[in-house]
Design an enzyme around this catalytic site. Structure first.
Site, PDB file in Angstrom:
ATOM      1  CB  SER A   1      86.843  71.106  38.215  1.00 26.48           C
ATOM      2  OG  SER A   1      87.209  71.942  36.721  1.00 26.48           O
TER       3      SER A   1
ATOM      4  CG  HIS B   1      89.485  69.211  33.577  1.00 25.92           C
ATOM      5  ND1 HIS B   1      88.646  68.833  32.948  1.00 25.92           N
ATOM      6  CD2 HIS B   1      89.587  69.997  34.382  1.00 25.92           C
ATOM      7  CE1 HIS B   1      87.188  69.339  33.495  1.00 25.92           C
ATOM      8  NE2 HIS B   1      88.014  69.678  34.570  1.00 25.92           N
TER       9      HIS B   1
ATOM     10  CG  HIS C   1      87.073  73.743  30.367  1.00 20.82           C
ATOM     11  ND1 HIS C   1      87.222  72.995  30.609  1.00 20.82           N
ATOM     12  CD2 HIS C   1      85.474  73.615  30.926  1.00 20.82           C
ATOM     13  CE1 HIS C   1      87.065  72.408  31.467  1.00 20.82           C
ATOM     14  NE2 HIS C   1      85.871  72.997  32.061  1.00 20.82           N
TER      15      HIS C   1
ATOM     16  CE1 TYR D   1      89.470  77.156  30.268  1.00 18.33           C
ATOM     17  CE2 TYR D   1      87.426  77.004  31.315  1.00 18.33           C
ATOM     18  CZ  TYR D   1      88.783  76.604  31.713  1.00 18.33           C
ATOM     19  OH  TYR D   1      88.395  75.478  32.467  1.00 18.33           O
ATOM     20  CD  GLU D   2      90.645  73.731  28.093  1.00 17.50           C
ATOM     21  OE1 GLU D   2      91.652  73.570  27.766  1.00 17.50           O
ATOM     22  OE2 GLU D   2      89.590  73.538  27.932  1.00 17.50           O
TER      23      GLU D   2
ATOM     24  CB  ALA E   1      84.312  72.564  39.952  1.00 17.56           C
TER      25      ALA E   1
ATOM     26  CG  MET F   1      83.673  78.640  33.589  1.00 18.49           C
ATOM     27  SD  MET F   1      85.775  79.418  33.665  1.00 18.49           S
ATOM     28  CE  MET F   1      85.580  80.477  35.253  1.00 18.49           C
ATOM     29  CB  SER F   2      81.664  73.138  31.436  1.00 19.09           C
ATOM     30  OG  SER F   2      81.393  72.660  33.174  1.00 19.09           O
TER      31      SER F   2
ATOM     32  CG  ASN G   1      83.367  78.760  43.567  1.00 18.17           C
ATOM     33  OD1 ASN G   1      83.942  78.084  43.171  1.00 18.17           O
ATOM     34  ND2 ASN G   1      83.116  80.247  43.417  1.00 18.17           N
TER      35      ASN G   1
ATOM     36  CG  HIS H   1      91.702  75.302  38.795  1.00 21.98           C
ATOM     37  ND1 HIS H   1      89.857  75.176  38.328  1.00 21.98           N
ATOM     38  CD2 HIS H   1      91.958  74.647  38.239  1.00 21.98           C
ATOM     39  CE1 HIS H   1      90.233  74.314  37.634  1.00 21.98           C
ATOM     40  NE2 HIS H   1      91.668  73.671  37.734  1.00 21.98           N
TER      41      HIS H   1
HETATM   42  N1  HPA Z   1      82.154  80.731  38.497  1.00 19.36           N
HETATM   43  C1  HPA Z   1      82.755  80.020  37.129  1.00 19.36           C
HETATM   44  N2  HPA Z   1      83.114  78.614  37.378  1.00 19.36           N
HETATM   45  C2  HPA Z   1      83.154  77.826  38.492  1.00 19.36           C
HETATM   46  C3  HPA Z   1      83.087  78.585  39.911  1.00 19.36           C
HETATM   47  C4  HPA Z   1      82.325  79.858  39.807  1.00 19.36           C
HETATM   48  O1  HPA Z   1      82.380  80.566  40.798  1.00 19.36           O
HETATM   49  N3  HPA Z   1      84.606  77.574  40.562  1.00 19.36           N
HETATM   50  C5  HPA Z   1      84.301  76.753  40.113  1.00 19.36           C
HETATM   51  N4  HPA Z   1      83.073  76.615  38.764  1.00 19.36           N
END
Ligand code: HPA
Length: 271
Positions: A28, A59, A81, A83-84, A111, A209-210, A233, A245
């Protein structure tokens, strides 16, 4: 899915020439790195019948083949991903396409949210290991023996030798590099503060998440893998802020220069 892999290989083979040696998957907000690839040949995932499509903002959804530092590189500019809604066995199609095209070394990027309290947004982290908390596994289903064994070893997913070389490369480039365990949640919601406390208790330094499905598939088929996370973050509950996001993408964009220099160094001197 096997058909989609073979279709993709057939379409990509003419773009790869003698074969692709290096694989790169961009996470991401990190997709712009692909613009550095020289003499680009591209193939949109949408042009590959049966290939999973990514619909996440930031993406792009295409393979980029070209040269970097004299090496032929195949890059996934955008990933799919879990979750998709795709089974993890489909999410890893790109990795298996890479294997068929001759890729020996793969760099996974993402990310992530920082769980380790010593991290700060903008930090880069070398992935040392992972916790698969996604609730699934890309190898569920009949095993394709042409890729690897039914019960693959996972004790060196993020190749030890590559990790040592990447550490030295980051030092030589004067780029600070954190290290830690990446824990995958399914998403798409960000984690709850209680889940982040659990993640830290279990030994995770970052959450995302990846990456984990791709790393498992790469280990299964014998591609040497390294992983770099960008902490976009601090994870939920660490700071008094909501997660979006957009913020993830913004921090990724701000760190793109440093991230790009490290990836350059890895492809030129480690891979
Ligand atoms: N959690 C999950 N996936 C992420 C995060 C997060 O805080 N930041 C960037 N991708």
């Amino acid at each position: 899915m096997r058909n989609a892999i073979e279709t993709a290989v057939k379409k990509l083979e003419p773009l790869c020439g003698a074969g692709c040696e290096v694989g790169l998957i961009l996470g991401s907000g990190l997709g712009d790195y692909a613009e550095k690839i020289q003499n680009q040949r591209t193939l949109n995932y949408a042009e590959i019948s049966g290939f999973p499509q990514s619909h996440v903002p930031g993406h792009k959804g295409r393979f980029v083949v070209g040269e970097l530092f004299g090496k032929t590189v195949i890059c996934m500019q955008g990933r799919v991903h879990y979750y998709e809604g795709y089974p993890q066995s489909e999410i890893v199609s790109g990795v298996r396409v890479m294997k068929r095209l001759g890729v020996e070394k793969l760099l996974l990027t993402n990310a992530c949210g920082g769980v380790n309290l010593n991290f700060s947004p903008g930090d880069l982290m070398l992935i040392t290991d992972h916790i698969n908390y996604s609730g699934s596994n890309p190898l569920i289903g009949p095993n394709d023996d042409s890729f690897g064994p039914r019960f693959p070893d996972m004790s060196n997913v993020y190749d030890r030798e590559l990790r040592e070389k990447i550490r030295l490369e980051a030092k030589a480039l004067d780029i600070p590099l954190q290290e830690g365990v990446y824990m995958m949640f399914s998403g798409p919601c960000f984690e709850s503060p209680a889940e982040i406390v659990m993640a830290r208790t279990l030994g995770a330094s970052a959450v995302g998440m990846s990456t984990v499905p791709e790393a498992i598939a790469a280990r299964h088929c014998g591609i040497k893998t390294a992983g770099i996370s960008l902490v976009t973050n601090m994870a939920a509950g660490v700071l008094n802020q909501t997660l979006t996001h957009e913020d993830v993408q913004e921090t990724a964009a701000r760190a793109a220069g440093r991230f790009g220099r490290l990836v350059d160094g890895i492809i030129e001197n480690v891979f």
